[in-house]
Write an enzyme that holds these catalytic residues in place. Sequence first.
Site, PDB file in Angstrom:
ATOM      1  CG  HIS A   1      -4.151   4.538  -0.550  1.00  0.00           C
ATOM      2  ND1 HIS A   1      -3.202   3.547  -0.613  1.00  0.00           N
ATOM      3  CD2 HIS A   1      -4.418   4.857  -1.843  1.00  0.00           C
ATOM      4  CE1 HIS A   1      -2.917   3.278  -1.875  1.00  0.00           C
ATOM      5  NE2 HIS A   1      -3.645   4.053  -2.640  1.00  0.00           N
TER       6      HIS A   1
ATOM      7  CG  ASP B   1      -1.862   1.173   1.205  1.00  0.00           C
ATOM      8  OD1 ASP B   1      -1.420   2.322   0.983  1.00  0.00           O
ATOM      9  OD2 ASP B   1      -3.065   0.937   1.374  1.00  0.00           O
ATOM     10  CG  HIS B   2       1.412   4.369  -3.119  1.00  0.00           C
ATOM     11  ND1 HIS B   2       0.156   4.088  -3.586  1.00  0.00           N
ATOM     12  CD2 HIS B   2       1.520   5.714  -3.155  1.00  0.00           C
ATOM     13  CE1 HIS B   2      -0.456   5.229  -3.886  1.00  0.00           C
ATOM     14  NE2 HIS B   2       0.349   6.228  -3.645  1.00  0.00           N
TER      15      HIS B   2
END
Length: 490
Positions: free
Chosen positions: A246, A183-184
């Site tokens: 996010h 999950d960047h």
Amino acid sequence: MSSAADPSPLSLVIFGASGDLTGHKLIPALFQLFAKHRLPANTRIVGVARSPYSDDQFRDRLAPLAEKSAGKEWNRDGWNTFAQHVFYVSADAAKPGGLAPLQKWLADKEGNGKAHRLYYMAVGPDLYPGIATQLGENGMAGEEHGWRRLVVEKPFGRDLATAKELNRLLHRYFDEDQIYRIDHYLGKETVQNLLVFRFANTIFEPVWNHQFIDHVQITVGETVPVGSRGPYYDRAGVLRDMIQSHLLQVMTLVTMEAPSRFDARALRNEKLKVLESVPVLRVEDAATNVVGGQYEGYLKENGVAADSRTPTWAAVRLHIDNWRWRGVPIYLRSGKGLAKRYTEVIVQFHCPPHMMFPLPADTLLQCNQLGLCIQPDEGIHLNFQTKVPDTEGVVLRPADLQFHYRDAYADVVIPDAYERLLQDAIHGDASLFMRSDGIERAWEIMDPYIAALERPEAPQLQSYPVGSQGPKSADEFIARDGRKWLIRCH
Ligand code: BG6
């Protein structure tokens, strides 16, 4: 593990080499890591896709993208040196027998000695099962000759059932500690700073609970529309694309208990605990805790169904049923096509129990707020009351105490999230990646909200003009709780 401690070569295999993620994110991040001497000395990066490129054609394709991403930091000579570590193999990786060209390339380069491998799935989610299966069936997941790690991009499933199915398939071939689910947002400096802010300071933690906090808002606003991603986006929508991933991840960092150690197991256990404290609602209850919208013109985007009911904006209200957060609503909202790009967490504190000074109307807005500004103006704002000097009687005015990365770390370029995540995956640190149980719980929480907007009897999504703040119904949604949407970071 450091490159100095372990001199074995590293093969970094990127599936989906001709895609946007590789060109715009992964290669620029790897180039930066190389320039900072943070890649193991013996690293080979090999892109895999079906298109028939030579090594040089592949490098030429990547160079302008890396240049664009590096901006002022671009260094042509540095790129040329880095590019010598970048290779290309044409293969249909998800097809039985399709990995043969890659296996041959790896055997040639790695020889018979020990070599580590990081497999990165920068492909569409429909290809994850096929590629993982081929890696497993061809003996490429076994760790007899060096570690094997698999990085899996988002989206990881589209609901609880599909996420479970994907986990089951991956676990058939890879152990959990070989799997790095990205999950960047967790790779963003300011998201990591949430933990430092909370757990490396003493003054905030005693007030970080229902006794002092009225509610929390987490917002990710984007100016961009869906662009070329219509076919994916129309099946996903903002609840799957942003909120399940996010925003819930940011929420766990804001609300979890302090882990005893800064390591993957302790951290992810605490994250899971907080997700487990979020009740899973029935769809009819979720319906009163979610509001969706769609930007005007969305139905004309490429790949979007003419009668699509996919939300491009949504807000949800949820609760965390534990001692710390009992009764404190958490609002998560995100949308595309908005006026402003900003990601922020706002903690709204209670007003003093008794006020001897006159406050203007809208009292809650006048009470302490903390803004944790994730992007683009990274920083922290703390808002409090001051006395306006030299007035007749006491007049109060809120003031802002501000911390900006751009001032405090003026000589540091904030790295892209992928730099940190790639580096951690290479070092075997899974702290900033999602574990199977965490990702499944996030879907379990979000599924009823998604179902509530997708029900045939759900009200029509309210449309909002591109460049606005989102649908009007959003204001009514939060106003019913006597609150307002807040923006602190500017
Ligand atoms: C991705 C979503 O995960 O995150 C995109 O799929 C979104 O729709 C992007 O635009 C936002 O990332 P960032 O880092 O630009 O905030």
